[in-house]
Design a protein around this motif. Structure first.
Motif, PDB file in Angstrom:
ATOM      1  N   THR A 386       0.820  -1.212   0.000  1.00  0.00           N
ATOM      2  CA  THR A 386       0.000   0.000   0.000  1.00  0.00           C
ATOM      3  C   THR A 386       0.854   1.263   0.000  1.00  0.00           C
ATOM      4  O   THR A 386       0.460   2.283  -0.598  1.00  0.00           O
ATOM      5  N   ALA A 387       2.002   1.231   0.652  1.00  0.00           N
ATOM      6  CA  ALA A 387       2.877   2.414   0.759  1.00  0.00           C
ATOM      7  C   ALA A 387       3.366   2.856  -0.625  1.00  0.00           C
ATOM      8  O   ALA A 387       3.565   2.037  -1.528  1.00  0.00           O
ATOM      9  N   ARG A 388       3.547   4.156  -0.778  1.00  0.00           N
ATOM     10  CA  ARG A 388       4.081   4.703  -2.025  1.00  0.00           C
ATOM     11  C   ARG A 388       5.585   4.431  -2.115  1.00  0.00           C
ATOM     12  O   ARG A 388       6.203   3.967  -1.177  1.00  0.00           O
ATOM     13  N   LYS A 389       6.143   4.796  -3.272  1.00  0.00           N
ATOM     14  CA  LYS A 389       7.547   4.498  -3.528  1.00  0.00           C
ATOM     15  C   LYS A 389       8.473   5.150  -2.501  1.00  0.00           C
ATOM     16  O   LYS A 389       9.421   4.520  -2.016  1.00  0.00           O
ATOM     17  N   ASP A 390       8.222   6.404  -2.155  1.00  0.00           N
ATOM     18  CA  ASP A 390       9.110   7.135  -1.249  1.00  0.00           C
ATOM     19  C   ASP A 390       8.713   7.011   0.211  1.00  0.00           C
ATOM     20  O   ASP A 390       9.397   7.558   1.086  1.00  0.00           O
ATOM     21  N   ASP A 391       7.593   6.337   0.510  1.00  0.00           N
ATOM     22  CA  ASP A 391       7.172   6.161   1.899  1.00  0.00           C
ATOM     23  C   ASP A 391       8.114   5.185   2.610  1.00  0.00           C
ATOM     24  O   ASP A 391       8.717   4.317   1.991  1.00  0.00           O
ATOM     25  N   LEU A 405       5.399   9.357   5.637  1.00  0.00           N
ATOM     26  CA  LEU A 405       4.963   9.801   4.308  1.00  0.00           C
ATOM     27  C   LEU A 405       5.582  11.173   4.027  1.00  0.00           C
ATOM     28  O   LEU A 405       5.076  12.195   4.509  1.00  0.00           O
ATOM     29  N   PRO A 408       3.178  14.563   1.784  1.00  0.00           N
ATOM     30  CA  PRO A 408       1.871  14.201   1.221  1.00  0.00           C
ATOM     31  C   PRO A 408       0.868  15.334   1.446  1.00  0.00           C
ATOM     32  O   PRO A 408       1.078  16.226   2.275  1.00  0.00           O
ATOM     33  N   ASP A 412      -4.070  12.581   0.769  1.00  0.00           N
ATOM     34  CA  ASP A 412      -3.253  11.413   0.438  1.00  0.00           C
ATOM     35  C   ASP A 412      -3.034  10.545   1.663  1.00  0.00           C
ATOM     36  O   ASP A 412      -3.136   9.308   1.590  1.00  0.00           O
ATOM     37  N   ILE A 416      -4.424   6.683   2.083  1.00  0.00           N
ATOM     38  CA  ILE A 416      -3.549   5.547   2.376  1.00  0.00           C
ATOM     39  C   ILE A 416      -4.020   4.839   3.639  1.00  0.00           C
ATOM     40  O   ILE A 416      -4.002   3.597   3.716  1.00  0.00           O
ATOM     41  N   GLN A 419      -6.967   2.691   2.722  1.00  0.00           N
ATOM     42  CA  GLN A 419      -6.538   1.507   1.960  1.00  0.00           C
ATOM     43  C   GLN A 419      -5.924   0.463   2.879  1.00  0.00           C
ATOM     44  O   GLN A 419      -6.159  -0.747   2.711  1.00  0.00           O
TER      45      GLN A 419
END
Length: 482
Positions: A386-391, A405, A408, A412, A416, A419
């Motif tokens: 679930t985490a974004r690329k840079d998280d 995060l 963000p 956002d 997250i 989700q």
């Protein structure tokens, strides 16, 4: 592993390069030493023959003085040189005879090929000396010099007539002399050239740039070489330039020499021209380069193999030092470092999502710790997906997880969080078979700098928001509100 290989390769290359440069410099130094020995042999040979003439050749100077005096007397009796029989005079006195007028032109001589030679054109430095000697009327004699037309090594003397109109020059061929034959430096040069592959040729130049043993017309220094020659003659510094010899690239080395025994104005100073090639040097350097490449390749192979073994041995402990052994997420130490770094570099906001698995104690009590560990792994996988690329997700310990995060928007972070709640809830029901034990997550959200500008404050407020979500029924998120 890559870091260790890169480090090992760098060290190997530096050590091999240092060794290669050491061998290269040693080879060059050996060549320079060999060159100096050859130069010293030639200079010693010249020095020896000049010393021999100094010790044993005074009778020749005395003889030339006597003949000059007789010719001056003959001139006073017969000033018309056209009436002189120069061939008979040469046979009588065994010297070549030259008559030089005020314009420094040879008007009469027993050497017919030299008649008409203009010293003002060919040898301006010598021409000034001739003017001085003509005006004084005294007797002068030099050491080894060059016969312009033939290049023969000769000894010359000079004496001006009493009316200062002419200068009578005598010439004696030294190469036919016993002393010269005994200490012939031309033989020394020839032997050196044959014996030493480094040396292509050696010449001895007088101050006019003419080489002993060469006629003035057969050897004319090109402009670049003449500049190097003049620089050495004027500064006494060794000069070296590149050039060609018989179609091959060579180096021309000019070395200053000043006689300790020949005090003649025009013959005291000389320049040694050493023409040498670097074929042997290049061959040795090429062999050194091949050895260098082979050594480097060998060392690199060994270091790469060692790096593989070492990195394999240390990679796991290094990984565990900054990662949770169960879930593979970052541990508390890595999280603290990442949190400080993120806050220090943030441009706008940073969000912190702290979560806790609801009812996790019941899973451990009812189904055991192994099942609990499997559940934590599944939760971690869901967080990672679930985490974004840079998280930056991490496990703080037990059933507590946290996500950083960077920059963000508030929507956002909330999206997250939603989700995560849905994915973990679905995971619990469908993949673990724990439908009789509702396992969900509660999430607390805090934003920097609104809810805290340092890591400690932000973590505290995210934790407070987490407990607020639990108090309100769990399976939900709460944003920190003071």
């Amino acid at each position: 592993m890559l870091t260790m290989i890169a480090f090992a390769m760098s060290i190997s290359f530096i050590l091999a390069a240092m060794d290669h440069n050491r061998l290269k410099n040693q080879t060059i130094d050996n060549q320079q030493t060999q060159m100096k020995k050859s130069e010293e042999i030639v200079l010693t040979s010249i020095d020896t023959i000049e010393k021999a003439y100094y010790l044993f050749g005074e009778h020749k100077a005395a003889s030339m003085r006597d003949v000059s005096a007789r010719l001056i007397q003959h001139y006073e009796q017969q000033p018309d040189f056209n009436q002189w029989s120069f061939n008979e005079l040469k046979q009588k006195y065994e010297y070549d005879i030259y008559i030089i007028n005020k314009n420094n032109v040879i008007t009469h001589s027993s050497m017919k090929s030299d008649i008409g030679l203009d010293f003002n054109s060919c040898c301006k430095g010598l021409a000034k000396t001739l003017d001085d000697r003509r005006n004084t009327g005294q007797f002068y004699h030099d050491g080894m010099d060059i016969e312009q037309q033939t290049g023969a090594v000769k000894k010359y003397s000079y004496q001006g007539t009493s009316d200062k109109n002419y200068l009578i020059q005598l010439g004696y061929d030294l190469q036919n002399d016993d002393i010269f034959q005994q200490f012939n430096f031309f033989t020394t040069i020839e032997n050196l050239t044959l014996r030493d592959p480094l040396i292509s040729h050696i010449r001895i130049l007088n101050p006019a740039g003419n080489a002993l043993g060469y006629s003035a017309d057969s050897l004319i220094l090109p402009e670049g070489h003449r500049s190097a020659f003049k620089h050495t003659l004027n500064t006494q510094e060794t000069t070296e330039i590149q050039g060609l010899w018989e179609g091959e690239k060579v180096y021309y080395r000019y070395i200053y020499y000043k006689s300790k025994y020949d005090t003649g104005t025009t013959t005291e100073r000389k320049v040694l021209q050493v023409i040498y090639n670097d074929k042997e040097l290049q061959s040795l350097l090429s062999a050194n380069r091949k050895t260098f490449i082979l050594q480097l390749a060998t060392v690199l192979c060994i270091t790469i193999i060692l790096s593989l073994f070492i990195s394999k041995a240390v990679a796991r402990p290094m990984h565990l030092a900054f990662h949770d052994s169960l879930t593979g997420l970052k541990n508390r130490a890595a999280f603290d470092e990442a949190m400080i770094r993120t806050l220090a570099s943030q441009q706008t906001t940073t969000a912190l999502l702290m979560m806790d698995v609801d009812n996790f104690k019941g899973v451990n009590d009812k189904l055991g710790h192994d099942t609990g560990d499997q559940l934590l792994k599944r939760v971690a996988e869901s967080i990672h997906k679930t985490a974004r690329k840079d998280d930056i997700p991490a496990r703080l310990g037990g059933d507590e997880f946290i996500i950083i995060l960077p920059e963000p928007g508030s929507k956002d972070a909330i999206q997250i969080a939603e989700q995560l709640i849905d994915s973990i809830k679905a995971l619990t029901v469908t993949k673990t078979g724990l439908s009789d034990i509702p396992v969900t997550v509660s999430i607390g959200i805090a934003f920097s700098p609104a809810h805290g500008e340092d890591a400690e404050t932000l973590i505290k407020h995210a934790d407070e928001a987490l407990y607020a979500s639990k108090e309100r029924g769990k399976n939900q998120y709460q944003v920190y509100n003071a």
